[in-house]
Design an enzyme around this catalytic site. Sequence first.
Site, mmCIF file in Angstrom:
data_model
loop_
_atom_site.group_PDB
_atom_site.id
_atom_site.type_symbol
_atom_site.label_atom_id
_atom_site.label_comp_id
_atom_site.label_asym_id
_atom_site.label_seq_id
_atom_site.Cartn_x
_atom_site.Cartn_y
_atom_site.Cartn_z
ATOM 1 C CG HIS A 133 12.916 9.219 -2.152
ATOM 2 N ND1 HIS A 133 12.735 9.149 -3.494
ATOM 3 C CD2 HIS A 133 12.736 7.974 -1.673
ATOM 4 C CE1 HIS A 133 12.452 7.900 -3.829
ATOM 5 N NE2 HIS A 133 12.446 7.167 -2.741
ATOM 6 N NE ARG A 178 2.425 -4.267 5.188
ATOM 7 C CZ ARG A 178 2.997 -3.972 6.346
ATOM 8 N NH1 ARG A 178 4.184 -3.397 6.366
ATOM 9 N NH2 ARG A 178 2.392 -4.239 7.483
ATOM 10 N NE ARG A 210 1.541 -9.163 2.759
ATOM 11 C CZ ARG A 210 1.084 -8.260 3.617
ATOM 12 N NH1 ARG A 210 0.774 -8.611 4.863
ATOM 13 N NH2 ARG A 210 0.963 -7.001 3.273
ATOM 14 C CD GLU A 261 -2.675 -11.501 7.667
ATOM 15 O OE1 GLU A 261 -2.430 -10.356 8.059
ATOM 16 O OE2 GLU A 261 -2.537 -11.847 6.479
ATOM 17 C CG ASN A 321 -0.277 -4.604 11.691
ATOM 18 O OD1 ASN A 321 0.187 -4.532 12.827
ATOM 19 N ND2 ASN A 321 0.429 -4.308 10.618
ATOM 20 C CG ASP A 322 -5.032 -7.869 8.746
ATOM 21 O OD1 ASP A 322 -5.903 -6.983 8.815
ATOM 22 O OD2 ASP A 322 -4.299 -8.023 7.756
ATOM 23 N NE ARG A 344 -4.672 -2.897 9.399
ATOM 24 C CZ ARG A 344 -3.752 -3.646 8.789
ATOM 25 N NH1 ARG A 344 -3.960 -4.936 8.612
ATOM 26 N NH2 ARG A 344 -2.627 -3.144 8.405
ATOM 27 C CB CYS A 376 5.792 -9.381 9.799
ATOM 28 S SG CYS A 376 4.311 -10.181 9.186
HETATM 29 C C1 PEP Z 1 -0.506 -7.664 9.646
HETATM 30 O O1 PEP Z 1 -1.681 -7.811 9.341
HETATM 31 O O2 PEP Z 1 -0.074 -7.678 10.821
HETATM 32 C C2 PEP Z 1 0.508 -7.416 8.611
HETATM 33 C C3 PEP Z 1 1.788 -7.418 8.881
HETATM 34 O O3 PEP Z 1 0.095 -7.179 7.340
HETATM 35 P P1 PEP Z 1 -0.612 -5.848 6.822
HETATM 36 O O4 PEP Z 1 -0.398 -4.786 7.842
HETATM 37 O O5 PEP Z 1 0.035 -5.572 5.498
HETATM 38 O O6 PEP Z 1 -2.034 -6.291 6.693
HETATM 39 MG MG MG Z 2 -2.308 -8.308 7.330
#
Ligand code: PEP
Ligand code: MG
Length: 569
Positions: free
Chosen positions: A189, A296, A332, A431, A454-455, A465, A502
Amino acid sequence: MSHMLKGIGASRGAAVGTALVIKERPADVQEKRTDPIDPKTELAGFENAVQTFCAKTEKMAQKLDETGASGEILRGHILMLKDPFMLSQITEQIQNKISAVDAVTATCNMFAEIFAAADDELTRQRAADVQDIKTRLIHILNGEEETDLSDLPENTVLVVGELTPSMTAGMDSAHVCAIVTEKGGKTSHCAILARAMRIPAVLSAAGVTESIQTGDLVAVNGGTGEVQIAPDAQTVAAFEKLKAEFAEKEAVLQQFKGKPTVTADGKVKELFANIGSDRDVQEAMENDAEGIGLFRTEFLFMDRNALPTEEEQFSAYRAAVTGLKGKPLIIRTLDIGGDKEIPYLGLKKEENPFLGFRAVRYCLQNTDVFKTQLRAILRASAFGDIRIMLPLVTCVEEVENAKALLHAVQEELIAEKIEFNKEIPIGVMIETPAACLIADLLSRQVDFFSIGTNDLTQYIMAADRGNADVEYLYSVYQPAVLRGIQHIIACAKEAGIPAGMCGEAAADPYLIPLLVAFGLDEFSVSSNAVLEVREQISRWTVDAAHEIADKALALQTEQQVREYLKTVV
Ligand code: PEP
Ligand code: MG
């Protein structure tokens, strides 16, 4: 002599100022009481202390609201203290003839230990909040003054073991040019408040309260985490220059506050923020996000011993959507497994967790868990613009099955005469390579796409990753990933549904011209990147972006793409 320390850069900006070192007296030394404990008196004292605590905290929260930061974090302290479990633990101990001070200490320590042992950073940081509550309650019980930071000399660099939310609230923020602490991470915080107040901060810099003395000249870089003690004239000049550059950049970004997100030729985009808790909505709003593109929800399920109830989830979703004051909220559904473990679900250890029983796969097999979440989301949809998003989809059946469950839950709510939005939009995250390859089929099933780079990057490149050894492959500039992104957006366009992103790549300035060229409609980024992304988007006309995208996509290697983009952005 000049001396450099390093911590976590938690709030960007640079400053040079005079140190004020605060050494907090530890509040949790056992009381040396020789008098017999009278539970009645102790209990009355404790109840009084709680009242004083709440009144003082509400006052501080209001003060924070006025300075433009949010008082919600402090109001969270009132809620934490008033938690029936917390209160009953303390009162039970007092009834067992333990002094109020010791009961508060033991209970808060227990809570702090539970939080500190959590796997996720966000919950771990809550330990600091409990410690803050403890210290303040004990000061109140002992009739002692709290640390007063309300009147500070100009250009103060505040150096403290741990800067608690209550200290931050009472702080003379106009005169604090930087904050340096020994404890705390990026999501503490203290970090959130420092960013909201635009004060450069370096956290977790080990030993600073010992190596820095009050009165020392200190130079701080809240971006890199560098702290220079007694810097020489050259270093001071370098930091002053950084400070000026940062202020200039910041001034430019501030001009984008309250403005729509548009390309240089007037194409309007949506610019949302990613959150992990309803408490993050405030920060998103302060940074002028136009909505939430990714909530999330797995954080609601983590670091506890049992599933969150429908009521708990409902209050979190409702709090988030009401906090957004009409702006959209994409929730999500539970995305567990892979790197996100939830011990109480008792899932089997898997050989390949990233390819295993996770996310929507788990939800479709555990319909009780999934339906509870859907019920909570639907109920919250009566309070604002909520949209549902499914993670890790790989085939059409998953969407069909999820929609069937959603309909079943809707029927239940209708039968129970419970309000919800009957037109709630449902979208999918793209993803996985499978979802990318059948994006045309999926686009006919849903109301929107959001690309989880990201995935998507890890699955397209078959490169974990989190594994440093294959990091050289894990890059959105890989031609395979770029083609994937382009294809997904094209399929969404073809079907006439909006395409969002995202994953972290949505905030990458080098990728933004490509995303503009592909026609991405919605960017969802971390709150502190919102204004920067708005500024970046404003730089490109669609034509100029196309020119760059065409050239980038004609290149053969990741390195060529990366180097080319660096020359044009
Ligand atoms: C992603 O996979 O790009 C994503 C936004 O979800 P997370 O990073 O929570 O897997
Ligand atoms: Mg993901």
